[in-house]
Design a protein around this motif. Structure first.
Motif, PDB file in Angstrom:
ATOM      1  N   ARG A 177       0.844  -1.258   0.060  1.00 13.27           N
ATOM      2  CA  ARG A 177      -0.076   0.082  -0.129  1.00 13.27           C
ATOM      3  C   ARG A 177       0.870   1.306   0.027  1.00 13.27           C
ATOM      4  NH1 ARG A 177      -5.034  -0.275   0.262  1.00 13.27           N
ATOM      5  NH2 ARG A 177      -5.155   1.809   1.260  1.00 13.27           N
ATOM      6  N   ALA A 178       1.928   1.234   0.678  1.00 14.29           N
ATOM      7  CA  ALA A 178       2.800   2.193   0.594  1.00 14.29           C
ATOM      8  C   ALA A 178       3.434   2.547  -0.412  1.00 14.29           C
ATOM      9  CB  ALA A 178       3.838   2.241   1.754  1.00 14.29           C
ATOM     10  N   GLN A 179       3.843   1.540  -1.366  1.00 10.11           N
ATOM     11  CA  GLN A 179       4.339   1.389  -2.742  1.00 10.11           C
ATOM     12  C   GLN A 179       3.338   2.186  -3.639  1.00 10.11           C
ATOM     13  OE1 GLN A 179       7.404   1.406  -3.605  1.00 10.11           O
ATOM     14  NE2 GLN A 179       7.219   1.880  -5.702  1.00 10.11           N
ATOM     15  N   ALA A 180       2.196   1.897  -3.507  1.00 17.35           N
ATOM     16  CA  ALA A 180       1.064   2.184  -4.316  1.00 17.35           C
ATOM     17  C   ALA A 180       0.694   3.556  -4.207  1.00 17.35           C
ATOM     18  CB  ALA A 180      -0.035   1.317  -4.101  1.00 17.35           C
ATOM     19  N   GLY A 181       0.974   4.177  -2.895  1.00 18.10           N
ATOM     20  CA  GLY A 181       0.890   5.448  -2.595  1.00 18.10           C
ATOM     21  C   GLY A 181       2.046   6.452  -3.207  1.00 18.10           C
ATOM     22  N   ALA A 182       3.095   5.700  -3.176  1.00 19.54           N
ATOM     23  CA  ALA A 182       4.127   6.355  -3.677  1.00 19.54           C
ATOM     24  C   ALA A 182       4.306   6.643  -5.053  1.00 19.54           C
ATOM     25  CB  ALA A 182       5.713   5.836  -3.186  1.00 19.54           C
ATOM     26  N   THR A 183       3.877   5.421  -5.670  1.00 25.01           N
ATOM     27  CA  THR A 183       3.862   5.472  -7.393  1.00 25.01           C
ATOM     28  C   THR A 183       2.467   5.092  -7.967  1.00 25.01           C
ATOM     29  OG1 THR A 183       4.557   3.056  -7.176  1.00 25.01           O
ATOM     30  CG2 THR A 183       6.194   4.618  -7.327  1.00 25.01           C
ATOM     31  N   PRO A 184       1.673   6.157  -7.983  1.00 27.45           N
ATOM     32  CA  PRO A 184       0.092   5.954  -8.015  1.00 27.45           C
ATOM     33  C   PRO A 184      -0.132   5.792  -9.561  1.00 27.45           C
ATOM     34  CG  PRO A 184       0.470   8.143  -7.632  1.00 27.45           C
ATOM     35  CD  PRO A 184       1.868   7.398  -7.348  1.00 27.45           C
ATOM     36  N   HIS A 185       0.904   5.951 -10.434  1.00 28.16           N
ATOM     37  CA  HIS A 185       0.598   5.786 -11.780  1.00 28.16           C
ATOM     38  C   HIS A 185       1.108   4.465 -12.446  1.00 28.16           C
ATOM     39  CE1 HIS A 185      -1.374   9.360 -11.918  1.00 28.16           C
ATOM     40  NE2 HIS A 185      -0.348  10.429 -11.136  1.00 28.16           N
ATOM     41  N   ASP A 186       1.796   3.697 -11.388  1.00 29.19           N
ATOM     42  CA  ASP A 186       2.346   2.452 -11.882  1.00 29.19           C
ATOM     43  C   ASP A 186       1.573   1.436 -12.464  1.00 29.19           C
ATOM     44  OD1 ASP A 186       3.917  -0.116 -12.002  1.00 29.19           O
ATOM     45  OD2 ASP A 186       5.114   0.542 -10.411  1.00 29.19           O
ATOM     46  N   LYS A 187       1.377   1.104 -13.790  1.00 24.51           N
ATOM     47  CA  LYS A 187       0.251   0.331 -14.293  1.00 24.51           C
ATOM     48  C   LYS A 187       0.327  -1.149 -13.715  1.00 24.51           C
ATOM     49  CE  LYS A 187      -0.913   3.308 -18.136  1.00 24.51           C
ATOM     50  NZ  LYS A 187      -1.012   3.511 -19.346  1.00 24.51           N
ATOM     51  N   ARG A 188       1.653  -1.454 -13.628  1.00 23.48           N
ATOM     52  CA  ARG A 188       1.937  -3.019 -13.372  1.00 23.48           C
ATOM     53  C   ARG A 188       1.481  -3.364 -11.873  1.00 23.48           C
ATOM     54  NH1 ARG A 188       7.462  -5.030 -15.118  1.00 23.48           N
ATOM     55  NH2 ARG A 188       8.106  -4.220 -13.179  1.00 23.48           N
ATOM     56  N   LEU A 189       1.580  -2.277 -11.028  1.00 24.97           N
ATOM     57  CA  LEU A 189       1.420  -2.493  -9.674  1.00 24.97           C
ATOM     58  C   LEU A 189      -0.187  -2.359  -9.476  1.00 24.97           C
ATOM     59  CD1 LEU A 189       2.203  -2.815  -6.413  1.00 24.97           C
ATOM     60  CD2 LEU A 189       2.567  -0.196  -6.589  1.00 24.97           C
ATOM     61  N   ILE A 190      -0.793  -1.371 -10.188  1.00 22.55           N
ATOM     62  CA  ILE A 190      -2.327  -1.134 -10.078  1.00 22.55           C
ATOM     63  C   ILE A 190      -2.917  -2.664 -10.757  1.00 22.55           C
ATOM     64  CG2 ILE A 190      -4.338  -0.095 -11.122  1.00 22.55           C
ATOM     65  CD1 ILE A 190      -2.576   2.447 -11.209  1.00 22.55           C
ATOM     66  N   GLY A 191      -2.291  -3.273 -11.806  1.00 23.93           N
ATOM     67  CA  GLY A 191      -2.891  -4.468 -12.040  1.00 23.93           C
ATOM     68  C   GLY A 191      -2.689  -5.413 -11.000  1.00 23.93           C
ATOM     69  N   LEU A 192      -1.605  -5.864 -10.416  1.00 26.74           N
ATOM     70  CA  LEU A 192      -1.275  -6.655  -9.554  1.00 26.74           C
ATOM     71  C   LEU A 192      -2.363  -6.426  -8.366  1.00 26.74           C
ATOM     72  CD1 LEU A 192       0.357  -8.984  -8.158  1.00 26.74           C
ATOM     73  CD2 LEU A 192       1.615  -7.262  -7.211  1.00 26.74           C
ATOM     74  N   ILE A 193      -2.444  -5.241  -7.789  1.00 26.78           N
ATOM     75  CA  ILE A 193      -3.327  -4.929  -6.860  1.00 26.78           C
ATOM     76  C   ILE A 193      -5.059  -5.355  -7.148  1.00 26.78           C
ATOM     77  CG2 ILE A 193      -4.488  -3.269  -5.279  1.00 26.78           C
ATOM     78  CD1 ILE A 193      -1.812  -1.979  -4.948  1.00 26.78           C
ATOM     79  N   GLY A 194      -5.465  -5.012  -8.604  1.00 26.84           N
ATOM     80  CA  GLY A 194      -6.585  -5.624  -8.813  1.00 26.84           C
ATOM     81  C   GLY A 194      -6.728  -6.917  -8.861  1.00 26.84           C
ATOM     82  N   GLU A 195      -5.849  -7.591  -9.602  1.00 27.41           N
ATOM     83  CA  GLU A 195      -5.983  -9.144  -9.675  1.00 27.41           C
ATOM     84  C   GLU A 195      -5.984  -9.776  -8.419  1.00 27.41           C
ATOM     85  OE1 GLU A 195      -3.548 -12.761 -11.555  1.00 27.41           O
ATOM     86  OE2 GLU A 195      -3.050 -10.766 -12.154  1.00 27.41           O
ATOM     87  N   LEU A 196      -5.101  -9.317  -7.279  1.00 26.53           N
ATOM     88  CA  LEU A 196      -5.132  -9.790  -6.111  1.00 26.53           C
ATOM     89  C   LEU A 196      -6.583  -9.621  -5.281  1.00 26.53           C
ATOM     90  CD1 LEU A 196      -1.598  -9.166  -5.059  1.00 26.53           C
ATOM     91  CD2 LEU A 196      -2.534 -11.414  -5.399  1.00 26.53           C
ATOM     92  N   SER A 197      -7.168  -8.496  -5.607  1.00 24.30           N
ATOM     93  CA  SER A 197      -8.377  -8.012  -4.766  1.00 24.30           C
ATOM     94  C   SER A 197      -9.220  -8.835  -5.548  1.00 24.30           C
ATOM     95  CB  SER A 197      -8.677  -6.519  -5.303  1.00 24.30           C
ATOM     96  OG  SER A 197      -7.712  -5.643  -4.544  1.00 24.30           O
ATOM     97  N   THR A 198      -9.572  -9.142  -6.558  1.00 28.62           N
ATOM     98  CA  THR A 198     -10.483  -9.965  -7.359  1.00 28.62           C
ATOM     99  C   THR A 198     -10.497 -11.477  -7.123  1.00 28.62           C
ATOM    100  OG1 THR A 198      -9.213 -10.214  -9.423  1.00 28.62           O
ATOM    101  CG2 THR A 198     -11.229  -8.516  -8.921  1.00 28.62           C
ATOM    102  N   ARG A 199      -9.326 -11.954  -6.724  1.00 26.00           N
ATOM    103  CA  ARG A 199      -9.062 -13.468  -6.474  1.00 26.00           C
ATOM    104  C   ARG A 199      -8.875 -14.034  -5.338  1.00 26.00           C
ATOM    105  NH1 ARG A 199      -6.071 -16.043 -11.618  1.00 26.00           N
ATOM    106  NH2 ARG A 199      -6.922 -14.489 -13.121  1.00 26.00           N
ATOM    107  N   ASN A 200      -8.699 -12.969  -4.384  1.00 23.81           N
ATOM    108  CA  ASN A 200      -8.232 -13.723  -2.977  1.00 23.81           C
ATOM    109  C   ASN A 200      -8.944 -12.573  -1.925  1.00 23.81           C
ATOM    110  OD1 ASN A 200      -6.573 -13.555  -0.376  1.00 23.81           O
ATOM    111  ND2 ASN A 200      -5.513 -14.945  -1.593  1.00 23.81           N
TER     112      ASN A 200
END
Length: 103
Positions: free
Chosen positions: A7-30
């Motif tokens: 979450r800290a990394q997501a806040g520090a790099t809010p435009h990182d498409k790979r990180l956003i994709g990873l968080i989205g995938e984990l949120s939908t699957r777990n």
């Protein structure tokens, strides 16, 4: 603890498409990830202690410190230190010998 770093990394790099994709995938699957992510628990500890358990060498107690790189502030370098005289340095030596390639 890893969720906090994520979450800290997501806040520090809010435009990182790979990180956003990873968080989205984990949120939908777990479901557990979704619950922990919703807690909004964010913190970064730059120094402290970690306890690790390796199946072959056992318990490792390590101090750590994170250093931010001036050239890339979103990256950190983590260093781990074993307390001299504790069982951890011996276990790390065993691990190093055990994993070293045969000469």
């Amino acid at each position: 603890m890893c969720m906090r770093f994520l979450r800290a990394q997501a806040g520090a790099t809010p435009h990182d498409k790979r990180l956003i994709g990873l968080i989205g995938e984990l949120s939908t699957r777990n479901e557990d990830f979704r619950i922990r992510s919703a807690a909004h628990d964010v913190s970064v500890h730059r120094a402290g202690a970690k306890t690790l358990h390796h199946p072959e060498v056992g318990l490792l107690l390590l101090g750590f410190e994170q250093l931010t790189l001036d050239s890339a502030s979103s990256l950190t370098l983590s260093t781990y230190i074993a307390e001299p005289g504790s069982p951890t340095p011996e276990r790390l030596q065993f691990f190093a010998a055990w994993t070293a390639p045969a000469v």
